[in-house]
Design a protein around this motif. Sequence first.
Motif, PDB file in Angstrom:
ATOM      1  N   THR A  30       0.836  -1.198   0.000  1.00  0.00           N
ATOM      2  CA  THR A  30       0.000   0.000   0.000  1.00  0.00           C
ATOM      3  C   THR A  30       0.869   1.245   0.000  1.00  0.00           C
ATOM      4  OG1 THR A  30      -0.119   0.061   2.412  1.00  0.00           O
ATOM      5  CG2 THR A  30      -1.880  -1.133   1.277  1.00  0.00           C
ATOM      6  N   THR A  31       0.260   2.334  -0.439  1.00  0.00           N
ATOM      7  CA  THR A  31       0.899   3.646  -0.436  1.00  0.00           C
ATOM      8  C   THR A  31      -0.012   4.612   0.302  1.00  0.00           C
ATOM      9  OG1 THR A  31       1.906   3.193  -2.581  1.00  0.00           O
ATOM     10  CG2 THR A  31       1.797   5.496  -1.897  1.00  0.00           C
ATOM     11  N   GLY A  32       0.549   5.374   1.222  1.00  0.00           N
ATOM     12  CA  GLY A  32      -0.240   6.348   1.959  1.00  0.00           C
ATOM     13  C   GLY A  32      -0.768   7.450   1.051  1.00  0.00           C
ATOM     14  N   PHE A  33      -1.982   7.886   1.345  1.00  0.00           N
ATOM     15  CA  PHE A  33      -2.625   8.957   0.594  1.00  0.00           C
ATOM     16  C   PHE A  33      -3.480   9.738   1.579  1.00  0.00           C
ATOM     17  CE2 PHE A  33      -6.311  10.591  -1.767  1.00  0.00           C
ATOM     18  CZ  PHE A  33      -5.694  11.233  -2.822  1.00  0.00           C
ATOM     19  N   ASP A  34      -3.190  11.006   1.754  1.00  0.00           N
ATOM     20  CA  ASP A  34      -4.013  11.885   2.585  1.00  0.00           C
ATOM     21  C   ASP A  34      -4.189  11.338   4.001  1.00  0.00           C
ATOM     22  OD1 ASP A  34      -5.460  14.191   3.101  1.00  0.00           O
ATOM     23  OD2 ASP A  34      -7.357  13.305   2.460  1.00  0.00           O
ATOM     24  N   GLY A  35      -3.108  11.297   4.758  1.00  0.00           N
ATOM     25  CA  GLY A  35      -3.176  10.869   6.154  1.00  0.00           C
ATOM     26  C   GLY A  35      -3.123   9.364   6.303  1.00  0.00           C
ATOM     27  N   ASP A  36      -4.084   8.804   7.027  1.00  0.00           N
ATOM     28  CA  ASP A  36      -4.101   7.375   7.359  1.00  0.00           C
ATOM     29  C   ASP A  36      -4.900   6.555   6.339  1.00  0.00           C
ATOM     30  OD1 ASP A  36      -3.409   5.178   8.921  1.00  0.00           O
ATOM     31  OD2 ASP A  36      -5.071   5.453  10.324  1.00  0.00           O
ATOM     32  N   TYR A  37      -4.961   6.995   5.113  1.00  0.00           N
ATOM     33  CA  TYR A  37      -5.657   6.303   4.015  1.00  0.00           C
ATOM     34  C   TYR A  37      -4.581   5.645   3.163  1.00  0.00           C
ATOM     35  CZ  TYR A  37      -9.245   5.764   0.357  1.00  0.00           C
ATOM     36  OH  TYR A  37     -10.145   5.275  -0.545  1.00  0.00           O
ATOM     37  N   HIS A  38      -4.721   4.344   2.872  1.00  0.00           N
ATOM     38  CA  HIS A  38      -3.651   3.584   2.229  1.00  0.00           C
ATOM     39  C   HIS A  38      -4.178   2.864   0.983  1.00  0.00           C
ATOM     40  CE1 HIS A  38      -1.197   4.383   5.752  1.00  0.00           C
ATOM     41  NE2 HIS A  38      -2.329   4.226   6.425  1.00  0.00           N
ATOM     42  N   VAL A  39      -3.729   3.308  -0.179  1.00  0.00           N
ATOM     43  CA  VAL A  39      -4.162   2.766  -1.465  1.00  0.00           C
ATOM     44  C   VAL A  39      -3.415   1.465  -1.745  1.00  0.00           C
ATOM     45  CG1 VAL A  39      -4.267   3.208  -3.951  1.00  0.00           C
ATOM     46  CG2 VAL A  39      -4.699   5.072  -2.327  1.00  0.00           C
ATOM     47  N   ILE A  40      -4.155   0.448  -2.158  1.00  0.00           N
ATOM     48  CA  ILE A  40      -3.572  -0.849  -2.496  1.00  0.00           C
ATOM     49  C   ILE A  40      -2.894  -0.726  -3.854  1.00  0.00           C
ATOM     50  CG2 ILE A  40      -4.078  -3.271  -2.997  1.00  0.00           C
ATOM     51  CD1 ILE A  40      -6.571  -2.824  -1.090  1.00  0.00           C
ATOM     52  N   GLY A  41      -1.623  -1.118  -3.916  1.00  0.00           N
ATOM     53  CA  GLY A  41      -0.855  -0.934  -5.144  1.00  0.00           C
ATOM     54  C   GLY A  41      -0.804  -2.116  -6.067  1.00  0.00           C
ATOM     55  N   ASN A  42      -0.933  -3.313  -5.561  1.00  0.00           N
ATOM     56  CA  ASN A  42      -0.741  -4.501  -6.399  1.00  0.00           C
ATOM     57  C   ASN A  42      -1.882  -5.495  -6.210  1.00  0.00           C
ATOM     58  OD1 ASN A  42      -0.003  -5.132  -3.775  1.00  0.00           O
ATOM     59  ND2 ASN A  42       1.441  -6.697  -4.413  1.00  0.00           N
ATOM     60  N   GLY A  43      -3.070  -4.987  -6.047  1.00  0.00           N
ATOM     61  CA  GLY A  43      -4.253  -5.832  -5.885  1.00  0.00           C
ATOM     62  C   GLY A  43      -5.432  -5.157  -6.542  1.00  0.00           C
TER      63      GLY A  43
END
Length: 113
Positions: A30-43
Amino acid sequence: MPGQINWFELPAADTARARTFYGGLFDWNTTGFDGDYHVIGNGPAGAIAPRENGFTHPRVYFGTEDIDASVKRVHELGGTSEEVQAVPGVGRITHCHDDQGTPFSLFEPASQG
């Protein structure tokens, strides 16, 4: 494509633990985005987000080309919606309930023009 699930969010009381769990289960990063929101990168297209009041179960987003028209139709069919929110550089979203109270969300991508 309208009506297809194009994003989901998994709520977590502890996003670091959730990222460790799903990383171990599915090998997601995951990669952090806007605070404690974490975008899944390889799913699948989605994120791990902080659990909040009213956001305790996975949330699905259905794509729409015109969120305003879709919100109007939700209301015509007996459902409800929150105010449409702009996500800068991403698009517009709203959280809804169908006519039986089942939660879902709508997502209109930002124009590519």
